[in-house]
Design a protein around this motif. Structure first.
Motif, PDB file in Angstrom:
ATOM      1  N   LYS A 117       0.861  -1.183   0.000  1.00 32.60           N
ATOM      2  CA  LYS A 117       0.000   0.000   0.000  1.00 32.60           C
ATOM      3  C   LYS A 117       0.894   1.228   0.000  1.00 32.60           C
ATOM      4  CE  LYS A 117      -4.108  -1.856   2.099  1.00 32.60           C
ATOM      5  NZ  LYS A 117      -5.256  -1.518   2.920  1.00 32.60           N
ATOM      6  N   TYR A 118       0.321   2.344  -0.419  1.00 31.28           N
ATOM      7  CA  TYR A 118       1.053   3.606  -0.395  1.00 31.28           C
ATOM      8  C   TYR A 118       1.071   4.130   1.030  1.00 31.28           C
ATOM      9  CZ  TYR A 118       1.151   3.317  -5.386  1.00 31.28           C
ATOM     10  OH  TYR A 118       1.398   2.877  -6.655  1.00 31.28           O
ATOM     11  N   ASP A 119       2.185   4.724   1.409  1.00 25.74           N
ATOM     12  CA  ASP A 119       2.411   5.069   2.799  1.00 25.74           C
ATOM     13  C   ASP A 119       3.140   6.406   2.889  1.00 25.74           C
ATOM     14  OD1 ASP A 119       2.676   3.651   5.675  1.00 25.74           O
ATOM     15  OD2 ASP A 119       4.505   4.764   5.262  1.00 25.74           O
ATOM     16  N   ILE A 120       2.617   7.309   3.731  1.00 28.83           N
ATOM     17  CA  ILE A 120       3.271   8.589   3.995  1.00 28.83           C
ATOM     18  C   ILE A 120       3.651   8.597   5.466  1.00 28.83           C
ATOM     19  CG2 ILE A 120       3.035  11.102   4.046  1.00 28.83           C
ATOM     20  CD1 ILE A 120       0.819  10.785   1.906  1.00 28.83           C
ATOM     21  N   ARG A 121       4.958   8.740   5.758  1.00 30.66           N
ATOM     22  CA  ARG A 121       5.424   8.796   7.144  1.00 30.66           C
ATOM     23  C   ARG A 121       6.840   9.331   7.204  1.00 30.66           C
ATOM     24  NH1 ARG A 121       4.206   4.550  10.158  1.00 30.66           N
ATOM     25  NH2 ARG A 121       2.777   3.819   8.587  1.00 30.66           N
ATOM     26  N   ASP A 122       7.261   9.684   8.418  1.00 34.06           N
ATOM     27  CA  ASP A 122       8.634  10.123   8.661  1.00 34.06           C
ATOM     28  C   ASP A 122       9.529   8.910   8.853  1.00 34.06           C
ATOM     29  OD1 ASP A 122       8.090  12.869   8.615  1.00 34.06           O
ATOM     30  OD2 ASP A 122       7.520  12.882  10.723  1.00 34.06           O
ATOM     31  N   TRP A 123      10.726   8.994   8.267  1.00 35.39           N
ATOM     32  CA  TRP A 123      11.719   7.924   8.375  1.00 35.39           C
ATOM     33  C   TRP A 123      13.046   8.503   8.821  1.00 35.39           C
ATOM     34  CZ3 TRP A 123      10.739   2.811   7.710  1.00 35.39           C
ATOM     35  CH2 TRP A 123       9.548   2.464   7.074  1.00 35.39           C
ATOM     36  N   ALA A 124      13.726   7.764   9.699  1.00 35.17           N
ATOM     37  CA  ALA A 124      15.091   8.109  10.078  1.00 35.17           C
ATOM     38  C   ALA A 124      16.009   7.762   8.903  1.00 35.17           C
ATOM     39  CB  ALA A 124      15.509   7.326  11.320  1.00 35.17           C
ATOM     40  N   PRO A 125      17.216   8.331   8.890  1.00 34.24           N
ATOM     41  CA  PRO A 125      18.165   7.947   7.842  1.00 34.24           C
ATOM     42  C   PRO A 125      18.347   6.430   7.837  1.00 34.24           C
ATOM     43  CG  PRO A 125      19.002   9.807   9.102  1.00 34.24           C
ATOM     44  CD  PRO A 125      17.764   9.327   9.811  1.00 34.24           C
ATOM     45  N   GLU A 126      18.513   5.858   6.683  1.00 35.77           N
ATOM     46  CA  GLU A 126      18.689   4.412   6.484  1.00 35.77           C
ATOM     47  C   GLU A 126      17.433   3.612   6.827  1.00 35.77           C
ATOM     48  OE1 GLU A 126      21.499   3.643   4.940  1.00 35.77           O
ATOM     49  OE2 GLU A 126      22.125   5.722   5.213  1.00 35.77           O
ATOM     50  N   HIS A 127      16.313   4.290   7.098  1.00 31.53           N
ATOM     51  CA  HIS A 127      15.028   3.639   7.390  1.00 31.53           C
ATOM     52  C   HIS A 127      15.080   2.682   8.574  1.00 31.53           C
ATOM     53  CE1 HIS A 127      14.433   4.780   3.068  1.00 31.53           C
ATOM     54  NE2 HIS A 127      13.412   5.383   3.661  1.00 31.53           N
ATOM     55  N   GLU A 128      15.943   2.980   9.571  1.00 36.16           N
ATOM     56  CA  GLU A 128      16.035   2.102  10.742  1.00 36.16           C
ATOM     57  C   GLU A 128      14.951   2.385  11.778  1.00 36.16           C
ATOM     58  OE1 GLU A 128      18.720   5.588  11.865  1.00 36.16           O
ATOM     59  OE2 GLU A 128      18.274   4.471  10.033  1.00 36.16           O
ATOM     60  N   LYS A 129      14.352   3.582  11.727  1.00 41.00           N
ATOM     61  CA  LYS A 129      13.247   3.954  12.610  1.00 41.00           C
ATOM     62  C   LYS A 129      12.213   4.693  11.786  1.00 41.00           C
ATOM     63  CE  LYS A 129      16.001   4.576  16.790  1.00 41.00           C
ATOM     64  NZ  LYS A 129      16.423   5.548  17.813  1.00 41.00           N
ATOM     65  N   MET A 130      10.959   4.665  12.279  1.00 46.23           N
ATOM     66  CA  MET A 130       9.879   5.346  11.568  1.00 46.23           C
ATOM     67  C   MET A 130       8.946   6.027  12.549  1.00 46.23           C
ATOM     68  SD  MET A 130       7.519   2.089  10.541  1.00 46.23           S
ATOM     69  CE  MET A 130       8.823   0.875  10.512  1.00 46.23           C
ATOM     70  N   GLY A 131       8.258   7.046  12.064  1.00 45.46           N
ATOM     71  CA  GLY A 131       7.224   7.709  12.843  1.00 45.46           C
ATOM     72  C   GLY A 131       5.859   7.178  12.439  1.00 45.46           C
ATOM     73  N   LYS A 132       4.828   7.741  13.051  1.00 39.71           N
ATOM     74  CA  LYS A 132       3.466   7.358  12.675  1.00 39.71           C
ATOM     75  C   LYS A 132       3.173   7.872  11.276  1.00 39.71           C
ATOM     76  CE  LYS A 132       1.664   7.245  17.326  1.00 39.71           C
ATOM     77  NZ  LYS A 132       0.667   7.762  18.270  1.00 39.71           N
ATOM     78  N   GLY A 133       2.306   7.154  10.590  1.00 36.79           N
ATOM     79  CA  GLY A 133       2.017   7.544   9.230  1.00 36.79           C
ATOM     80  C   GLY A 133       0.606   7.210   8.808  1.00 36.79           C
ATOM     81  N   VAL A 134       0.358   7.394   7.522  1.00 37.36           N
ATOM     82  CA  VAL A 134      -0.930   7.111   6.906  1.00 37.36           C
ATOM     83  C   VAL A 134      -0.692   6.142   5.758  1.00 37.36           C
ATOM     84  CG1 VAL A 134      -2.865   8.106   5.620  1.00 37.36           C
ATOM     85  CG2 VAL A 134      -1.807   9.395   7.472  1.00 37.36           C
ATOM     86  N   THR A 135      -1.490   5.078   5.715  1.00 38.00           N
ATOM     87  CA  THR A 135      -1.379   4.077   4.666  1.00 38.00           C
ATOM     88  C   THR A 135      -2.629   4.139   3.794  1.00 38.00           C
ATOM     89  OG1 THR A 135      -0.062   2.676   6.117  1.00 38.00           O
ATOM     90  CG2 THR A 135      -1.044   1.612   4.223  1.00 38.00           C
ATOM     91  N   LEU A 136      -2.420   4.148   2.474  1.00 33.47           N
ATOM     92  CA  LEU A 136      -3.527   4.316   1.528  1.00 33.47           C
ATOM     93  C   LEU A 136      -3.487   3.246   0.442  1.00 33.47           C
ATOM     94  CD1 LEU A 136      -2.930   8.123   0.955  1.00 33.47           C
ATOM     95  CD2 LEU A 136      -4.757   7.152   2.344  1.00 33.47           C
ATOM     96  N   SER A 137      -4.664   2.755   0.063  1.00 37.49           N
ATOM     97  CA  SER A 137      -4.751   1.875  -1.102  1.00 37.49           C
ATOM     98  C   SER A 137      -4.544   2.726  -2.351  1.00 37.49           C
ATOM     99  CB  SER A 137      -6.123   1.195  -1.143  1.00 37.49           C
ATOM    100  OG  SER A 137      -7.127   2.161  -1.406  1.00 37.49           O
TER     101      SER A 137
END
Length: 73
Positions: free
Chosen positions: A37-57
């Motif tokens: 699914k498509y996803d909008i959220r905050d990511w730390a460098p290298e994608h090792e951590k993430m924030g809350k986000g929104v997932t969309l079809s």
């Protein structure tokens, strides 16, 4: 708490980046081996951590696109 498994299938683009290196991104992600699914959220460098986000079809993303196109900025 169960571990969340994810795989970024496609990086669509970066919306912004803060001074700590975290970036707000639109990605196509498979969560827990489900259909991506498509996803909008905050990511730390290298994608090792993430924030809350929104997932969309795909249909929800198209509807969002249409709504955004109607906004006068």
């Amino acid at each position: 708490m169960a571990e969340i498994k994810y795989e970024i299938k496609e990086t669509v683009g970066t919306l912004s980046e803060n001074n700590k290196g975290w970036s707000k991104e639109l990605n196509l992600i498979s969560w827990n081996d489900r259909e991506p699914k498509y996803d909008i959220r905050d990511w730390a460098p290298e994608h090792e951590k993430m924030g809350k986000g929104v997932t969309l079809s795909a249909d929800e993303l198209k509807k969002l696109r249409d709504l955004l196109n109607e906004i006068e900025l």
